[in-house]
Design a protein around this motif. Structure first.
Motif, PDB file in Angstrom:
ATOM      1  N   ILE A 141      -4.358   4.698  10.608  1.00  0.00           N
ATOM      2  CA  ILE A 141      -3.143   5.477  10.884  1.00  0.00           C
ATOM      3  C   ILE A 141      -2.515   5.967   9.584  1.00  0.00           C
ATOM      4  CG2 ILE A 141      -0.822   5.401  11.878  1.00  0.00           C
ATOM      5  CD1 ILE A 141      -1.872   3.247  13.795  1.00  0.00           C
ATOM      6  N   PHE A 142      -2.223   7.245   9.526  1.00  0.00           N
ATOM      7  CA  PHE A 142      -1.615   7.815   8.322  1.00  0.00           C
ATOM      8  C   PHE A 142      -0.090   7.708   8.404  1.00  0.00           C
ATOM      9  CE2 PHE A 142       0.300  11.270   5.905  1.00  0.00           C
ATOM     10  CZ  PHE A 142      -0.288  11.075   4.674  1.00  0.00           C
ATOM     11  N   GLY A 143       0.549   7.518   7.253  1.00  0.00           N
ATOM     12  CA  GLY A 143       2.003   7.530   7.191  1.00  0.00           C
ATOM     13  C   GLY A 143       2.643   6.174   7.010  1.00  0.00           C
ATOM     14  N   LYS A 144       1.829   5.117   6.900  1.00  0.00           N
ATOM     15  CA  LYS A 144       2.373   3.773   6.700  1.00  0.00           C
ATOM     16  C   LYS A 144       2.736   3.519   5.233  1.00  0.00           C
ATOM     17  CE  LYS A 144       1.923   2.067  10.897  1.00  0.00           C
ATOM     18  NZ  LYS A 144       3.070   1.547  11.683  1.00  0.00           N
ATOM     19  N   ARG A 145       2.265   4.396   4.344  1.00  0.00           N
ATOM     20  CA  ARG A 145       2.506   4.234   2.910  1.00  0.00           C
ATOM     21  C   ARG A 145       3.323   5.444   2.430  1.00  0.00           C
ATOM     22  NH1 ARG A 145      -1.745   2.171  -0.418  1.00  0.00           N
ATOM     23  NH2 ARG A 145      -3.115   2.787   1.302  1.00  0.00           N
ATOM     24  N   PRO A 146       4.505   5.244   1.891  1.00  0.00           N
ATOM     25  CA  PRO A 146       5.315   6.389   1.466  1.00  0.00           C
ATOM     26  C   PRO A 146       4.784   7.024   0.194  1.00  0.00           C
ATOM     27  CG  PRO A 146       6.394   4.357   0.799  1.00  0.00           C
ATOM     28  CD  PRO A 146       5.190   3.959   1.612  1.00  0.00           C
ATOM     29  N   ASP A 147       5.128   8.267  -0.051  1.00  0.00           N
ATOM     30  CA  ASP A 147       4.864   8.886  -1.353  1.00  0.00           C
ATOM     31  C   ASP A 147       5.582   8.076  -2.421  1.00  0.00           C
ATOM     32  OD1 ASP A 147       3.584  10.834   0.078  1.00  0.00           O
ATOM     33  OD2 ASP A 147       5.027  12.436  -0.348  1.00  0.00           O
ATOM     34  N   ARG A 148       4.932   7.944  -3.586  1.00  0.00           N
ATOM     35  CA  ARG A 148       5.499   7.170  -4.699  1.00  0.00           C
ATOM     36  C   ARG A 148       5.972   5.804  -4.204  1.00  0.00           C
ATOM     37  NH1 ARG A 148       7.185  12.429  -5.099  1.00  0.00           N
ATOM     38  NH2 ARG A 148       6.163  13.566  -6.797  1.00  0.00           N
ATOM     39  N   ALA A 149       5.047   5.110  -3.575  1.00  0.00           N
ATOM     40  CA  ALA A 149       5.368   3.853  -2.887  1.00  0.00           C
ATOM     41  C   ALA A 149       6.008   2.824  -3.813  1.00  0.00           C
ATOM     42  CB  ALA A 149       4.099   3.273  -2.264  1.00  0.00           C
ATOM     43  N   THR A 150       5.577   2.768  -5.057  1.00  0.00           N
ATOM     44  CA  THR A 150       6.129   1.780  -5.989  1.00  0.00           C
ATOM     45  C   THR A 150       7.633   1.959  -6.153  1.00  0.00           C
ATOM     46  OG1 THR A 150       4.024   1.744  -7.183  1.00  0.00           O
ATOM     47  CG2 THR A 150       5.937   0.853  -8.326  1.00  0.00           C
ATOM     48  N   ILE A 151       8.070   3.193  -6.278  1.00  0.00           N
ATOM     49  CA  ILE A 151       9.497   3.485  -6.440  1.00  0.00           C
ATOM     50  C   ILE A 151      10.253   3.183  -5.146  1.00  0.00           C
ATOM     51  CG2 ILE A 151      11.192   5.314  -6.845  1.00  0.00           C
ATOM     52  CD1 ILE A 151       9.159   6.662  -8.686  1.00  0.00           C
TER      53      ILE A 151
END
Length: 566
Positions: free
Chosen positions: A105-115
């Motif tokens: 499933i796509f979308g479980k990880r946000p852009d720039r997840a570390t921030i």
């Protein structure tokens, strides 16, 4: 054992609280190829109580608060892959699936997840230290060109407002941070730990100063200079600190930790991994990323290659370490005892499998030379030891229940020719190759290959000829297929057509493994893309920046207009 992901699991272990909570953008897969699992088990083996929160919902506090407040710190990573690379194609389009997420499933990880994760932690747990790690943080530790927004961004440490950043393979640095905070509760003392990056309002008293954020923003050539300095001076033998001014602050990188010794590598890969997706996440679906590594063995760390487009050199360094045969055989025995083991070890390798057993006495005693180990040719000091690698594979094959052993990791074919009789290794490699051996010549044009720091394509052709000839003589149908990159700095239509004609003439098949170069933070090729110059020679480099043209270059090499060739 699985590390706890819920309060109930913590209680079952008899723990009252956690010392450290690790937050990751991947699903929690308890396997040594997943960095958060490796770090977590390593810390537990040294007496710390560690929990994992995987792919938390960043729109609320329900997941990030699930395990409570850690006694020492939160550790944050975007996962095994940079979150922007995981979320976008080389054409800047949203991907449809995520191999590190249950069910894809796509979308479980946000852009720039570390921030995003750090900001979430700071919101719900103010005052608790946050330590960044993983490839996303490691390669963005200084001001960097961000291709997705086409601008220079500040250090991810500054942008996230985290307290510390650990760069490279971070086991030793994270452990030292944990011990220091447990003993002193003094975050300032952690700013002297090797392998750590921190920020301050004042510059350090000594060290190499990189061009500042403002200088890089105004003059792209300064970015090329900064990447060159980072490449040469991030070396544990040099014992040099590096720092960079960003507005009124200074981001400081301490000298690196020494790479893990063979004994340490042996121990860490034999920790009690379940080698499965954690049940909490398994109920959501299968994680595709584990399927290719579940019955694989990591034998090597580091890479002599220094390919311009690859982040490995910046993350794992050019120092090559490898495990003992005894440790690897013990891990194979663990795999063979699993109920789902069907007789095949799918891979024995690492960044480059045939570096196993090889050494460079100069690199080990004095650090990285002011030249490349394998470019323009294999350095005479770096010598292969393919016989040791083959001996390892033979020993694995003799173990009970092992029917097949394959080498699926990358092979440096130019390193094979550094042997007096390369056919000896090639003959053995044929035995341990599944139907196809995948190699990465990357391109065919001499100018592009030179900028990539890759060997001449003629070596690839010679290796392919010998491998397939030997395979035929052995009565085996095995072939070499090549990976290629288009859109790399230095490639225009002339070079692209050169690659197309090369494939048509010499390979005789329609290639599927064609990538469009993606300028990821921290690599030398990205510095070329942004600055238009080669950081090591100062020569100007042609750069194709149009997404439309880069896509057409891929179509051209994929032979979308095949009628032209009839």
């Amino acid at each position: 054992m699985f590390l706890p992901t819920t309060r109930e699991e913590i209680e079952k272990l008899g723990w009252k609280e956690l010392d450290i909570i690790l937050v990751t953008g991947d699903a929690y897969v308890d396997h040594p190829s997943f960095g958060v699992s490796l770090i977590g088990h390593y810390l537990v083996s040294h007496g710390f109580r560690v929990g994992i929160i995987a792919q938390p919902d960043w729109r609320s506090g329900k997941d990030i608060t699930r395990l409570g407040k850690p006694r020492l710190f939160f550790g944050v990573t975007a996962g095994n892959v940079d979150s922007m690379v995981a979320n976008y194609t080389a054409s800047k389009k949203k991907r449809k699936t995520d191999e590190y997420t249950p069910g894809g499933i796509f979308g479980k990880r946000p852009d720039r997840a570390t921030i995003v994760y750090t900001n979430l932690i700071k919101r719900f747990f103010p005052g608790v230290p946050v330590v960044l790690g993983g490839i996303e943080a490691s390669l963005r530790r200084f001001a960097h060109y961000n291709w997705w927004s086409d601008r220079v961004r500040k250090s991810i440490l500054v942008d996230s407002k985290a307290d510390l950043l650990v760069y490279g393979m971070g086991e030793k640095a994270v452990l030292e941070i944990a011990k220091t905070l447990a003993e002193t509760e003094d975050l300032e003392r952690c700013k002297h730990i090797r392998g750590a990056v921190w920020w301050s309002s004042k510059p350090p008293s000594t060290g190499i100063e990189l061009p500042s954020f403002d200088e890089i923003t105004e003059d792209p050539k300064k970015y090329a200079e900064a990447v060159k300095l980072q490449t040469w001076y991030t070396d544990f033998h040099r014992n040099v600190s590096i720092y960079q001014r960003q507005d009124t602050r200074y981001v400081s990188q301490n000298p690196p930790q020494r790479p893990l010794s063979q004994k340490e590598l042996d121990q860490i890969y034999l920790l009690p991994f379940e080698r499965e997706i954690h049940p909490f996440y398994a109920k959501m679906g299968k994680v595709k990323a584990i399927e290719t590594v579940k019955f694989s063995i990591t034998a090597v760390r580091g890479c002599f290659g220094s390919c311009s487009f690859c982040a490995l050199t910046q993350h794992q360094t050019t120092h090559v370490s490898y495990r003992s045969k005894e440790s690897i055989l013990e891990e194979v025995k663990i795999l063979t005892r699993r109920k789902d083991f069907k007789g095949t070890i799918t891979d024995v390798g690492g960044p480059t499998a045939n570096f196993y057993g090889s050494r460079c006495t100069v690199r080990e005693t004095r650090g990285q030379c002011q030249k490349f180990c394998l470019y323009p040719s294999v350095c005479k000091v770096v010598r292969p030891n393919h016989s040791e690698f083959i001996s390892l594979l033979e020993s694995i094959k003799k173990l009970p229940r092992v029917k097949n052993v394959f080498v699926s990791s990358g092979i440096r074919h130019d390193f094979v020719f550094a042997e007096n009789d390369p056919d000896i290794f090639i003959r053995e490699l044929v035995k341990y190759t599944p139907g196809q051996l995948k190699l990465a010549p990357e391109h065919a044009h001499p100018k592009v290959l030179s900028l990539m720091r890759k060997p001449p394509v003629e070596l690839f052709l010679e290796f392919k000829r010998r491998f397939e000839s030997i395979a035929r003589k052995m009565g085996k149908k095995k072939y070499v297929i090549g990976y290629f990159i288009v859109g790399h700095p230095g490639e225009g239509w002339k070079e692209n057509n050169y690659l197309r004609k090369f494939i048509l003439k010499h390979l005789g098949y329609f290639p599927q493994q064609i990538q469009i170069f993606t300028p990821t933070p921290g690599t030398v090729s990205t510095a070329m893309y942004y600055s238009g110059i080669d950081p090591f020679t100062g020569e100007r480099v042609y750069v194709e920046r149009s997404l439309k043209v880069r896509n057409k270059m891929k179509e051209n090499v994929l032979f979308k207009k095949r009628r032209e060739e009839k």
